[in-house]
Scaffold this active site. Structure first.
Site, PDB file in Angstrom:
ATOM      1  N   ASP A 265       2.585  -5.987   7.856  1.00 33.27           N
ATOM      2  CA  ASP A 265       1.991  -5.771   6.789  1.00 33.27           C
ATOM      3  C   ASP A 265       1.495  -7.061   5.982  1.00 33.27           C
ATOM      4  O   ASP A 265       2.367  -7.845   5.700  1.00 33.27           O
ATOM      5  CB  ASP A 265       2.694  -4.910   5.674  1.00 33.27           C
ATOM      6  CG  ASP A 265       2.083  -4.619   4.254  1.00 33.27           C
ATOM      7  OD1 ASP A 265       1.066  -5.119   4.295  1.00 33.27           O
ATOM      8  OD2 ASP A 265       2.422  -3.679   3.580  1.00 33.27           O
TER       9      ASP A 265
ATOM     10  N   TYR B 108     -11.783  -0.235  -3.695  1.00 33.76           N
ATOM     11  CA  TYR B 108     -12.122  -1.105  -2.390  1.00 33.76           C
ATOM     12  C   TYR B 108     -13.204  -2.194  -2.916  1.00 33.76           C
ATOM     13  O   TYR B 108     -13.034  -3.394  -2.668  1.00 33.76           O
ATOM     14  CB  TYR B 108     -13.141  -0.171  -1.543  1.00 33.76           C
ATOM     15  CG  TYR B 108     -13.522  -0.822  -0.384  1.00 33.76           C
ATOM     16  CD1 TYR B 108     -12.873  -1.188   0.623  1.00 33.76           C
ATOM     17  CD2 TYR B 108     -14.961  -0.938   0.217  1.00 33.76           C
ATOM     18  CE1 TYR B 108     -13.268  -1.824   1.915  1.00 33.76           C
ATOM     19  CE2 TYR B 108     -15.475  -1.346   1.340  1.00 33.76           C
ATOM     20  CZ  TYR B 108     -14.604  -1.662   2.020  1.00 33.76           C
ATOM     21  OH  TYR B 108     -14.986  -2.329   3.492  1.00 33.76           O
TER      22      TYR B 108
HETATM   23  P1  NAD Z   1     -10.243  -0.057  10.479  1.00 30.79           P
HETATM   24  O1  NAD Z   1      -9.804   0.973   9.364  1.00 30.79           O
HETATM   25  O2  NAD Z   1     -10.618   0.279  11.702  1.00 30.79           O
HETATM   26  O3  NAD Z   1      -9.524  -1.282  10.429  1.00 30.79           O
HETATM   27  C1  NAD Z   1      -8.752  -1.875   9.389  1.00 30.79           C
HETATM   28  C2  NAD Z   1      -7.493  -2.390  10.036  1.00 30.79           C
HETATM   29  O4  NAD Z   1      -6.563  -3.063   8.843  1.00 30.79           O
HETATM   30  C3  NAD Z   1      -6.525  -1.089  10.532  1.00 30.79           C
HETATM   31  O5  NAD Z   1      -6.059  -1.404  11.961  1.00 30.79           O
HETATM   32  C4  NAD Z   1      -5.408  -1.030   9.477  1.00 30.79           C
HETATM   33  O6  NAD Z   1      -4.256  -0.630  10.094  1.00 30.79           O
HETATM   34  C5  NAD Z   1      -5.239  -2.705   9.144  1.00 30.79           C
HETATM   35  N1  NAD Z   1      -4.710  -2.634   8.019  1.00 30.79           N
HETATM   36  C6  NAD Z   1      -4.661  -2.285   6.417  1.00 30.79           C
HETATM   37  N2  NAD Z   1      -4.253  -2.527   5.576  1.00 30.79           N
HETATM   38  C7  NAD Z   1      -3.357  -3.559   6.315  1.00 30.79           C
HETATM   39  C8  NAD Z   1      -2.137  -4.377   5.832  1.00 30.79           C
HETATM   40  N3  NAD Z   1      -1.790  -4.470   4.583  1.00 30.79           N
HETATM   41  N4  NAD Z   1      -1.656  -5.305   6.732  1.00 30.79           N
HETATM   42  C9  NAD Z   1      -1.926  -5.087   8.081  1.00 30.79           C
HETATM   43  N5  NAD Z   1      -2.757  -4.624   8.479  1.00 30.79           N
HETATM   44  C10 NAD Z   1      -3.600  -3.540   7.579  1.00 30.79           C
HETATM   45  O7  NAD Z   1     -11.810  -0.540   9.597  1.00 30.79           O
HETATM   46  P2  NAD Z   1     -12.660  -1.462  10.224  1.00 30.79           P
HETATM   47  O8  NAD Z   1     -14.127  -0.730  10.097  1.00 30.79           O
HETATM   48  O9  NAD Z   1     -12.286  -1.950  11.465  1.00 30.79           O
HETATM   49  O10 NAD Z   1     -13.135  -2.523   9.261  1.00 30.79           O
HETATM   50  C11 NAD Z   1     -12.528  -3.913   9.253  1.00 30.79           C
HETATM   51  C12 NAD Z   1     -12.804  -4.581   8.179  1.00 30.79           C
HETATM   52  O11 NAD Z   1     -14.303  -4.877   8.075  1.00 30.79           O
HETATM   53  C13 NAD Z   1     -12.191  -4.442   6.810  1.00 30.79           C
HETATM   54  O12 NAD Z   1     -11.736  -5.393   5.856  1.00 30.79           O
HETATM   55  C14 NAD Z   1     -13.615  -3.633   6.118  1.00 30.79           C
HETATM   56  O13 NAD Z   1     -13.510  -3.648   4.762  1.00 30.79           O
HETATM   57  C15 NAD Z   1     -14.657  -4.676   6.555  1.00 30.79           C
HETATM   58  N6  NAD Z   1     -16.037  -3.672   6.694  1.00 30.79           N
HETATM   59  C16 NAD Z   1     -16.134  -2.881   7.556  1.00 30.79           C
HETATM   60  C17 NAD Z   1     -17.285  -2.139   7.690  1.00 30.79           C
HETATM   61  C18 NAD Z   1     -17.858  -1.101   8.847  1.00 30.79           C
HETATM   62  O14 NAD Z   1     -18.880  -0.696   8.654  1.00 30.79           O
HETATM   63  N7  NAD Z   1     -16.898  -0.882   9.807  1.00 30.79           N
HETATM   64  C19 NAD Z   1     -18.327  -2.471   6.809  1.00 30.79           C
HETATM   65  C20 NAD Z   1     -17.981  -3.261   5.472  1.00 30.79           C
HETATM   66  C21 NAD Z   1     -16.846  -4.098   5.832  1.00 30.79           C
END
Ligand code: NAD
Ligand code: UDP
Length: 317
Positions: free
Chosen positions: A60, A149
């Site tokens: 974490d 968020y």
């Molecule tokens: P996702 O939920 O698939 O991946 C996020 C990962 O972070 C997960 O594996 C989760 O277990 C891990 N995580 C969360 N809290 C944690 C913690 N405290 N310690 C360790 N691991 C932790 O989401 P995603 O779509 O892959 O998004 C990844 C990043 O990109 C995020 O920061 C998100 O805000 C950003 N983002 C994504 C999008 C999109 O369209 N996919 C758009 C804007 C921003």
């Protein structure tokens, strides 16, 4: 042979973190993935289990991060990203955007590493400027359900700039617009897996509101390419990466039905509070700075994503 550089990816078992890890390994980095699996899944990285350049640590990142040895590049991607996820776990979302970003920046400072934060188009809130340029400060409701968020990411950007200005850390900020592709969670509630999953399973498509709100969808390989280029450059202010191909949610639903040859009905459900009415990136900065623009067409990207979900559900065309 020169020694390989080491990259740390927080959120490595998530959708984007796993694709980013693949790209970094292909570019010749050693990768250390950190994830507490709160919204991610080891399935996304199991193909890397035997790769000797990849290590996974269940951690974490809101807790102190200790890593021995050299680290050259840190990508802070850990954070719930789907509205359904962050509505269910608002405090973890705020903590990973604030404490998690602070810890990851502290690691970057300690190691003399470059730091790149995954920020978001949600920093623009329900935008009054369209399309959104990086210079727009946004229209965010801090106390609405999405505030956990949006404000965590805005704080993350602020502390990143503070570490850059005050501690001289080499930082980068990418503002990611709606990105889709294989390894999204079928049930994560985001519109792309929702509509593809529903039509593959013969369920009605759930359009929120009247479907007139717009989004612009970027295929994952394009996004990762833009982020990789940004990580190699020398620019410290936020950069939008996304696909400017804008459509309404209703148009998106109709395209999915057409693409899948599906006849399921569309049902209209209430629009979630503070759901942005329009969103489209202005990508002129990324074009100029990184020589980047999306390469994968909507049809091709959706086709690859449908194939992934068909396999996942064991449905054969
Ligand atoms: P996702 O939920 O698939 O991946 C996020 C990962 O972070 C997960 O594996 C989760 O277990 C891990 N995580 C969360 N809290 C944690 C913690 N405290 N310690 C360790 N691991 C932790 O989401 P995603 O779509 O892959 O998004 C990844 C990043 O990109 C995020 O920061 C998100 O805000 C950003 N983002 C994504 C999008 C999109 O369209 N996919 C758009 C804007 C921003
Ligand atoms: N949406 C929808 N039906 C769904 C899921 C989402 O109509 O089953 C809409 C949602 O209200 C929003 C858009 O699709 O206007 C994109 O939602 P998503 O959760 O993918 O991401 P957002 O851009 O809102 O963060």
């Amino acid at each position: 042979m020169s020694k390989k550089k080491t990259a740390v990816v927080t959120g490595a078992a998530g959708f984007l973190g796993s694709h980013l890890s693949d790209r970094l390994l292909a570019e010749g980095y050693k990768v250390i993935g950190l994830d507490n699996l709160i919204t991610g899944n080891v399935r996304n990285i199991e193909h890397l289990a035997k790769n000797e350049d990849f290590d996974f640590i269940k951690q974490d990142v809101t807790k102190f991060i200790y890593l021995p040895g050299q680290v050259d590049l840190i990508f802070h991607f850990a954070s719930p990203a789907s509205p359904i996820d962050y509505l269910q776990i608002p405090i973890q979302t705020l903590k990973v955007g604030s404490l998690g970003t602070h810890n990851a920046l502290g690691l970057a400072k300690e190691k003399g590493a470059t730091f790149l934060i995954a920020s978001t188009s949600e920093c623009y809130g329900d935008p009054l400027e369209h399309p959104q340029k990086e210079t727009y400060w946004g229209n965010v409701n801090p106390v609405g359900p999405r505030g956990c968020y949006d404000e965590a990411k805005r704080f993350a950007e602020a502390i990143t700039m503070a570490y850059h200005r005050f501690h001289n850390v080499d930082t980068k900020i990418v503002r990611i617009f709606n990105t889709y592709g294989p390894r999204m969670r079928l049930e994560d509630g985001r519109v792309v897996p929702a509509f593809i999953g529903q039509s593959l399973q013969g369920k009605p498509l759930t359009v929120f509101g009247d479907g007139s709100q717009t989004r612009s969808f970027c295929y994952v390989s394009d996004l990762i390419d833009g982020i990789y280029r940004l990580s190699q450059g020398n620019y410290h202010e936020p950069v939008n990466i996304g696909n400017p191909g804008e459509m309404t949610v209703l148009q998106f639903a109709e395209k999915i039905l057409e693409k899948l040859g599906s006849k399921v009905p569309i049902t209209f459900l209430p629009l979630p509070t503070d759901d942005p009415k329009q969103r489209k990136p202005d990508i002129s900065l990324a074009k100029k700075l990184l020589g980047w623009e999306p390469q994968v067409s909507f049809d091709e990207g959706i086709g690859r994503t449908v194939t992934y979900f068909r396999d996942f559900l064991g449905i054969h065309a």
